[in-house]
Design an enzyme around this catalytic site. Structure first.
Site, PDB file in Angstrom:
ATOM      1  N   ARG A  59      67.132  59.152   5.148  1.00  0.00           N
ATOM      2  CA  ARG A  59      67.450  61.197   5.350  1.00  0.00           C
ATOM      3  C   ARG A  59      67.965  61.158   6.071  1.00  0.00           C
ATOM      4  NH1 ARG A  59      63.315  62.634   8.518  1.00  0.00           N
ATOM      5  NH2 ARG A  59      62.095  61.374   7.222  1.00  0.00           N
ATOM      6  N   TYR A 112      75.270  86.153  -6.227  1.00  0.00           N
ATOM      7  CA  TYR A 112      74.498  85.510  -6.744  1.00  0.00           C
ATOM      8  C   TYR A 112      73.492  85.843  -6.910  1.00  0.00           C
ATOM      9  CZ  TYR A 112      73.259  80.621  -8.108  1.00  0.00           C
ATOM     10  OH  TYR A 112      72.563  80.041  -8.759  1.00  0.00           O
TER      11      TYR A 112
END
Length: 389
Positions: A59, A112
């Site tokens: 991560r 968007y």
């Protein structure tokens, strides 16, 4: 993965050379010319805190993702690139890095739908305020800035109306008001447009689209001009955790290698389709920045090296006629997303932009959006001819 090519000296090599080599020196162990997929979650440490190459947990960092992030910075001419699990994950992490509750941002009035949903239905609950603005009007943008405005968010070309925003003009407005200018460069791609060179502070991408280019991966990216802002975003990337996995990073990295040649073909095919649609009796108007009649054509010609593979058009007969066209194509696949090698057709009002229905960002029902692929142009034209008949 030591590499002599990085985002700190973007002008030393041409775009395609950077896309193929930045962050991608042959593997020191085997000599592999392709970056390996480091499909691992953790790394052996040589004693407590003795990290090999700085990696401890995937991560926080993974060599495949590092290669992609270096390449992203190089192709956008930025100081720092970061890869995320999706475009919206990139947007969410970025906005939570830049803003705190009580801050205000300006959003395109034709944004968007996913970005609008994130801001209007998620971030407002966290205390972020926003105002929709016609971003092609720099005077309107300046007038909408408030004392607590932190971010001016821009898409250019916009989705799905294909409006064009003058990035350099808004960069000047942003500097005067001490805000940050963020440009969603997904539709243009870094091959056709370089927002950071035009004065933007940050670029975002859905790497699902043209950067990946093969409709087989979901991802997002943030590239910053300022290394310090890059460090802040990287901290939140690790803290919030929506990172790109090794295989997804590898797929996007593979896609970037051919971005230039693909975009040349996307643009060429789109321009021929625009000429066809502009003369078709069933089409009332064509939205494409490459048309001399487009209201922002001169700005597009100045800041882009090509006009892209996205085409929108309005169908005579209203929404039902538009829906019929979307259902009749055979080579153009009815589907959401864009930027892949295959051509797609969609009805924004019912599909990608359904989340803005009833809002100030609602799109016309007679609008059809095409993502023009790299197939043979004669086949694409034949498909549209049959559907519009």
């Amino acid at each position: 993965m030591g590499n002599p090519i990085d985002g700190s000296a973007p002008d030393q090599l041409g775009f395609n050379s950077r896309a193929i080599h930045a962050g991608q020196e042959p593997d020191p162990l085997t000599g592999s010319v392709v970056v390996p997929i480091y499909q691992t979650s953790t790394y052996k440490q040589d004693g407590v805190g003795g990290l090999r190459g700085g990696y401890e947990y995937s991560r926080s960092g993974n060599p495949t993702r590092t290669a992609l992030e270096e390449c992203l910075a190089a192709v956008e001419g930025g100081a720092r690139g970061m890869a995320f699990a999706s475009g919206l994950a990139a947007e969410d992490t970025l906005l939570r890095t830049l803003c705190v509750p009580g801050d205000h941002m300006l959003l395109p009035d034709d944004a968007y739908g996913g970005t609008y949903r994130l801001v209007a239905r998620v971030l407002t609950r966290w205390g972020i305020e926003f105002t929709p603005v016609p971003m092609h009007d720099s005077g309107a943008v300046a007038a909408a800035i408030q004392p607590n405005t932190r971010v001016i968010w821009v898409e250019t070309p916009t989705n799905p109306l294909l409006n064009i925003v003058d990035i350099a003009a808004l960069a000047e407005v942003s500097r005067q008001h001490q805000t940050l200018l963020v440009v969603d460069n997904t539709f243009a791609s870094p091959y056709l447009q370089q927002p950071l060179a035009l004065g933007a502070d940050i670029v975002v991408h859905s790497t699902t689209k043209y950067l990946g280019g093969h409709s087989d991966v979901v991802g997002g990216a943030v590239v910053t001009r300022d290394p310090e802002i890059g460090e802040q975003v990287a901290f939140h990337q690790n803290a919030m955790g929506a990172v790109s996995g090794p295989f997804d990073s590898w797929l996007v990295l593979r896609g970037i290698k051919t971005l230039g040649v693909r975009m040349d073909r996307h643009c060429s095919n789109a321009e021929q389709i625009v000429r066809f649609l502009s003369q078709h009796p069933a089409v009332s108007s064509v939205l494409y920045p490459g048309l001399p009649t487009h209201p922002h054509h001169e700005v597009a010609a100045r800041q882009m090296t090509g006009f892209g593979g996205m085409v929108s058009f309005r169908v005579r007969g209203g929404e039902e006629a538009a829906l019929k066209v979307c259902g009749l194509t055979r080579l153009f696949t009815l589907g959401e997303s864009l930027g892949g090698i295959e051509s797609l057709i969609e009805h924004p009002a019912r599909m990608t932009h359904a989340s803005v229905a009833g809002s100030e960002l609602e799109v016309p029902g007679d609008l059809v959006r095409l993502s023009v692929g790299i197939e043979d142009i004669k086949d694409l034209l034949a498909d549209l001819t049959a559907a519009l008949a």
